[in-house]
Design an enzyme around this catalytic site. Structure first.
Site, PDB file in Angstrom:
ATOM      1  N   GLY A  47       4.087   5.843  39.149  1.00 28.18           N
ATOM      2  CA  GLY A  47       4.726   6.622  40.200  1.00 28.18           C
ATOM      3  C   GLY A  47       5.171   5.763  41.355  1.00 28.18           C
ATOM      4  O   GLY A  47       5.485   4.585  41.193  1.00 28.18           O
TER       5      GLY A  47
ATOM      6  N   SER B 136       1.960   1.292  34.915  1.00 26.56           N
ATOM      7  CA  SER B 136       2.684   0.977  36.133  1.00 26.56           C
ATOM      8  C   SER B 136       1.729   1.002  37.327  1.00 26.56           C
ATOM      9  O   SER B 136       0.768   0.244  37.372  1.00 26.56           O
ATOM     10  CB  SER B 136       3.852   1.962  36.288  1.00 26.56           C
ATOM     11  OG  SER B 136       4.714   1.587  37.321  1.00 26.56           O
ATOM     12  N   MET B 137       1.949   1.862  38.309  1.00 27.09           N
ATOM     13  CA  MET B 137       1.064   1.929  39.480  1.00 27.09           C
ATOM     14  C   MET B 137      -0.349   2.345  39.060  1.00 27.09           C
ATOM     15  O   MET B 137      -1.327   1.945  39.685  1.00 27.09           O
ATOM     16  CB  MET B 137       1.630   2.898  40.520  1.00 27.09           C
ATOM     17  CG  MET B 137       0.832   2.984  41.806  1.00 27.09           C
ATOM     18  SD  MET B 137       0.347   1.403  42.565  1.00 27.09           S
ATOM     19  CE  MET B 137       1.922   0.724  43.041  1.00 27.09           C
TER      20      MET B 137
ATOM     21  N   HIS C 256       4.299  -3.516  34.464  1.00 26.77           N
ATOM     22  CA  HIS C 256       5.697  -3.935  34.520  1.00 26.77           C
ATOM     23  C   HIS C 256       6.088  -4.131  35.977  1.00 26.77           C
ATOM     24  O   HIS C 256       5.314  -3.851  36.887  1.00 26.77           O
ATOM     25  CB  HIS C 256       6.619  -2.941  33.806  1.00 26.77           C
ATOM     26  CG  HIS C 256       6.697  -1.584  34.443  1.00 26.77           C
ATOM     27  ND1 HIS C 256       7.455  -0.573  33.931  1.00 26.77           N
ATOM     28  CD2 HIS C 256       6.114  -1.065  35.551  1.00 26.77           C
ATOM     29  CE1 HIS C 256       7.346   0.512  34.693  1.00 26.77           C
ATOM     30  NE2 HIS C 256       6.528   0.229  35.678  1.00 26.77           N
TER      31      HIS C 256
ATOM     32  N   ASP D  87       8.016  -3.847  30.006  1.00 30.04           N
ATOM     33  CA  ASP D  87       6.816  -3.032  29.828  1.00 30.04           C
ATOM     34  C   ASP D  87       5.863  -3.745  28.874  1.00 30.04           C
ATOM     35  O   ASP D  87       6.239  -4.048  27.742  1.00 30.04           O
ATOM     36  CB  ASP D  87       7.172  -1.661  29.240  1.00 30.04           C
ATOM     37  CG  ASP D  87       7.973  -0.792  30.197  1.00 30.04           C
ATOM     38  OD1 ASP D  87       8.187  -1.207  31.343  1.00 30.04           O
ATOM     39  OD2 ASP D  87       8.382   0.300  29.781  1.00 30.04           O
TER      40      ASP D  87
END
Length: 197
Positions: A72, A101-102, A126, A176
């Site tokens: 996000g 991700s986050m 990523h 990714d």
């Protein structure tokens, strides 16, 4: 058919009868926090508030942050990460599904030696993504510069908390990079893979 948020009985100290409260409020009282959605300012503010409150309530008891998130907003996620480092109570992170991700940055942000993943969970890192700003060229350049600063900050965090060199983290963040729990442990994002009996 959605069942809504289940309610469970809970007896407050000094009360004779139990009250029915939603299960997440009951679990918060046991210092168990959940990130089960995309990171945004609303969930960030809720988690920051809960972590600060619970740490003030008892700084000697661990908090447990269960993560099942596709990632996000970077700034909202950084607010959670910084709070985890700021409060006196230690935050143990647990990946229960996906920490992408986050979500993976928050996972690695847990107290070192207390970062855990369930065996079938997945972790993905990523580089921060653009919002594909549609505006004047100068605004696009400003956004690109901001993204480069965020990427540098995130690379530094991953490197510090995994023990990997910055060049390796930067290379891994190019695309990714999905990891199994064991691969995330080898990468230094988590310390332990849970073993079920």
């Amino acid at each position: 058919m959605p069942i809504g948020v289940p309610k469970v009985p809970f007896t407050l100290p000094g009360e004779d009868e139990a009250s029915w409260i939603d299960i997440y409020n009951r679990l918060f009282q046991e210092r168990l926090l959940f990130l089960g959605q995309e990171v945004n300012s609303e969930i960030s503010n809720q988690l920051v508030g809960l972590m600060v409150y619970l740490s003030l309530e008892d700084k000697n008891k661990n908090l447990y942050l269960f993560i099942n998130s596709p990632g996000g907003e970077v700034i909202s996620g950084m607010a959670i990460f910084d709070t985890m480092q700021f409060i006196e109570a230690e935050v143990q992170t647990v990946c229960v599904g996906l920490a992408a991700s986050m979500g993976s940055l928050l996972l690695v942000g847990g107290e070192i030696t207390k970062r855990l993943s369930f065996p079938h969970a997945r972790v993905m890192i990523h580089q921060p993504a653009s919002s594909f700003y549609e505006g004047q060229t100068v605004d696009c350049v400003l956004e690109a510069n901001e993204l480069l600063k965020m990427r540098k900050t995130m690379t530094k965090i991953y490197a510090q908390r995994t023990g990997k060199p910055s060049w390796q983290i930067s290379k891994d963040m190019e695309r990714d990079l999905y990891m199994s729990a064991e691969e995330a442990q080898a990468h230094g994002i988590i310390d332990t893979v849970a073993a079920f009996v």
